[in-house]
Design a protein around this motif. Sequence first.
Motif, PDB file in Angstrom:
ATOM      1  N   MET A 171       0.838  -1.185   0.000  1.00  0.00           N
ATOM      2  CA  MET A 171       0.000   0.000   0.000  1.00  0.00           C
ATOM      3  C   MET A 171       0.884   1.250   0.000  1.00  0.00           C
ATOM      4  N   LYS A 172       0.593   2.149  -0.923  1.00  0.00           N
ATOM      5  CA  LYS A 172       1.359   3.387  -0.977  1.00  0.00           C
ATOM      6  C   LYS A 172       0.595   4.494  -0.262  1.00  0.00           C
ATOM      7  N   ILE A 173       1.308   5.188   0.625  1.00  0.00           N
ATOM      8  CA  ILE A 173       0.703   6.292   1.363  1.00  0.00           C
ATOM      9  C   ILE A 173       1.497   7.554   1.044  1.00  0.00           C
ATOM     10  N   GLU A 174       0.846   8.498   0.390  1.00  0.00           N
ATOM     11  CA  GLU A 174       1.476   9.779   0.077  1.00  0.00           C
ATOM     12  C   GLU A 174       1.032  10.804   1.117  1.00  0.00           C
ATOM     13  N   ILE A 175       1.982  11.597   1.607  1.00  0.00           N
ATOM     14  CA  ILE A 175       1.681  12.551   2.678  1.00  0.00           C
ATOM     15  C   ILE A 175       2.163  13.942   2.271  1.00  0.00           C
ATOM     16  N   TRP A 176       1.210  14.842   2.080  1.00  0.00           N
ATOM     17  CA  TRP A 176       1.568  16.244   1.870  1.00  0.00           C
ATOM     18  C   TRP A 176       1.746  16.888   3.238  1.00  0.00           C
ATOM     19  N   SER A 177       2.869  17.585   3.405  1.00  0.00           N
ATOM     20  CA  SER A 177       3.251  18.038   4.741  1.00  0.00           C
ATOM     21  C   SER A 177       4.187  19.232   4.648  1.00  0.00           C
ATOM     22  N   ASP A 178       4.182  20.047   5.702  1.00  0.00           N
ATOM     23  CA  ASP A 178       5.161  21.128   5.845  1.00  0.00           C
ATOM     24  C   ASP A 178       5.841  20.938   7.193  1.00  0.00           C
TER      25      ASP A 178
ATOM     26  N   PHE B 179       0.896  20.066  13.361  1.00  0.00           N
ATOM     27  CA  PHE B 179      -0.029  18.940  13.227  1.00  0.00           C
ATOM     28  C   PHE B 179       0.501  17.885  12.255  1.00  0.00           C
ATOM     29  N   CYS B 180       1.439  18.285  11.383  1.00  0.00           N
ATOM     30  CA  CYS B 180       2.030  17.313  10.462  1.00  0.00           C
ATOM     31  C   CYS B 180       2.908  16.309  11.209  1.00  0.00           C
ATOM     32  N   TYR B 181       3.660  16.784  12.199  1.00  0.00           N
ATOM     33  CA  TYR B 181       4.486  15.880  13.004  1.00  0.00           C
ATOM     34  C   TYR B 181       3.597  14.972  13.843  1.00  0.00           C
ATOM     35  N   ILE B 182       2.546  15.550  14.407  1.00  0.00           N
ATOM     36  CA  ILE B 182       1.582  14.743  15.179  1.00  0.00           C
ATOM     37  C   ILE B 182       0.943  13.699  14.268  1.00  0.00           C
TER      38      ILE B 182
ATOM     39  N   VAL C  15      -2.642  20.827   5.475  1.00  0.00           N
ATOM     40  CA  VAL C  15      -1.820  19.646   5.757  1.00  0.00           C
ATOM     41  C   VAL C  15      -1.803  19.375   7.263  1.00  0.00           C
ATOM     42  N   PRO C  16      -1.536  18.103   7.634  1.00  0.00           N
ATOM     43  CA  PRO C  16      -1.153  16.975   6.783  1.00  0.00           C
ATOM     44  C   PRO C  16      -2.330  16.441   5.967  1.00  0.00           C
ATOM     45  N   PHE C  17      -2.009  15.866   4.819  1.00  0.00           N
ATOM     46  CA  PHE C  17      -3.019  15.267   3.945  1.00  0.00           C
ATOM     47  C   PHE C  17      -2.476  13.930   3.465  1.00  0.00           C
ATOM     48  N   PHE C  18      -3.175  12.872   3.782  1.00  0.00           N
ATOM     49  CA  PHE C  18      -2.716  11.505   3.521  1.00  0.00           C
ATOM     50  C   PHE C  18      -3.562  10.881   2.410  1.00  0.00           C
ATOM     51  N   VAL C  19      -2.909  10.304   1.411  1.00  0.00           N
ATOM     52  CA  VAL C  19      -3.623   9.635   0.321  1.00  0.00           C
ATOM     53  C   VAL C  19      -3.176   8.181   0.265  1.00  0.00           C
ATOM     54  N   PHE C  20      -4.148   7.268   0.321  1.00  0.00           N
ATOM     55  CA  PHE C  20      -3.883   5.833   0.363  1.00  0.00           C
ATOM     56  C   PHE C  20      -4.185   5.223  -1.004  1.00  0.00           C
ATOM     57  N   ASP C  21      -3.117   4.808  -1.699  1.00  0.00           N
ATOM     58  CA  ASP C  21      -3.244   4.165  -3.020  1.00  0.00           C
ATOM     59  C   ASP C  21      -4.128   4.956  -3.975  1.00  0.00           C
ATOM     60  N   ARG C  22      -4.145   6.266  -3.813  1.00  0.00           N
ATOM     61  CA  ARG C  22      -4.948   7.153  -4.669  1.00  0.00           C
ATOM     62  C   ARG C  22      -6.439   6.792  -4.653  1.00  0.00           C
ATOM     63  N   LYS C  23      -6.874   6.151  -3.560  1.00  0.00           N
ATOM     64  CA  LYS C  23      -8.285   5.763  -3.443  1.00  0.00           C
ATOM     65  C   LYS C  23      -8.976   6.448  -2.269  1.00  0.00           C
ATOM     66  N   TYR C  24      -8.283   6.516  -1.140  1.00  0.00           N
ATOM     67  CA  TYR C  24      -8.849   7.118   0.062  1.00  0.00           C
ATOM     68  C   TYR C  24      -7.922   8.234   0.545  1.00  0.00           C
ATOM     69  N   ALA C  25      -8.526   9.217   1.182  1.00  0.00           N
ATOM     70  CA  ALA C  25      -7.735  10.316   1.735  1.00  0.00           C
ATOM     71  C   ALA C  25      -8.136  10.577   3.181  1.00  0.00           C
TER      72      ALA C  25
ATOM     73  N   SER D 221      -7.604  13.738   5.896  1.00  0.00           N
ATOM     74  CA  SER D 221      -7.141  15.119   6.011  1.00  0.00           C
ATOM     75  C   SER D 221      -6.958  15.495   7.475  1.00  0.00           C
ATOM     76  N   GLY D 222      -5.780  16.026   7.794  1.00  0.00           N
ATOM     77  CA  GLY D 222      -5.514  16.482   9.155  1.00  0.00           C
ATOM     78  C   GLY D 222      -4.912  15.399  10.034  1.00  0.00           C
ATOM     79  N   ALA D 223      -4.515  15.802  11.247  1.00  0.00           N
ATOM     80  CA  ALA D 223      -3.926  14.872  12.214  1.00  0.00           C
ATOM     81  C   ALA D 223      -5.059  14.133  12.926  1.00  0.00           C
ATOM     82  N   GLN D 224      -5.664  13.207  12.217  1.00  0.00           N
ATOM     83  CA  GLN D 224      -6.812  12.470  12.740  1.00  0.00           C
ATOM     84  C   GLN D 224      -6.368  11.459  13.801  1.00  0.00           C
TER      85      GLN D 224
END
Length: 209
Positions: free
Chosen positions: A1-8, A13-16, A180-190, A192-195
């Motif tokens: 599973m590929k997880i892409e993370i947009w972050s600053d 909240f991105c570190y969290i 951000v943070p924004f997490f995308v899982f296999d380009r199917k699910y996203a 948003s935020g430090a959930q």
Amino acid sequence: MKIEIWSDIMCPFCYIGKRQLEIALAEFPNGEFEIEWKSFQLDPTITPQSGKDVYTFLAERKGISIDQSIEMHKGVVEHAKSVGLDYHFDKAIISNSLTAHRIIHLAKSKKLGDEMEEIFFKAYFTDGKDLNDAQTLIELGVQAGLDSKEIQEVVENENLYLNDVHGDIHEANQIGVQGVPFFVFDRKYAVSGAQPVEAFVNTIKEMQK
């Protein structure tokens, strides 16, 4: 599973969110996960603020009192502590994250992106390192396993990996990333935020069905 993370790396909240995702992934010991960090800048216009602490900086930006700013940061510190992170906003040094993002792309080319993200996050939020300082950036890059000369070249040549950073930000705009943070899982699910950790666990379980 590929997880892409947009972050600053200037985003608390991105570190969290990074740590919460890691806690979630630990619940899938047999899972195969590929993490790819993507660049995002919450404020690309930030310049070094000599002598100005984070509390004052945020108060001025949001038009609130310094006391209100301190209270807001206390909540973030407690949130970080709940996942084992130790934030020290009192010694954080305001920085523009662009050069650090370019170094992260160098690290990604060596399969050290995750290590570099962790080191930069800790340097900024915990250790109060100056990420405006070239020598500091080089030392932190070496900690991640990068070659000092290659890091120095990135620091000194503002065009190196710049297109990669801008490409990530453009892609974020294309897919509708609002923050951000924004997490995308296999380009199917996203996500948003430090959930909460459970949100990541549930998303991964849904992907595995």
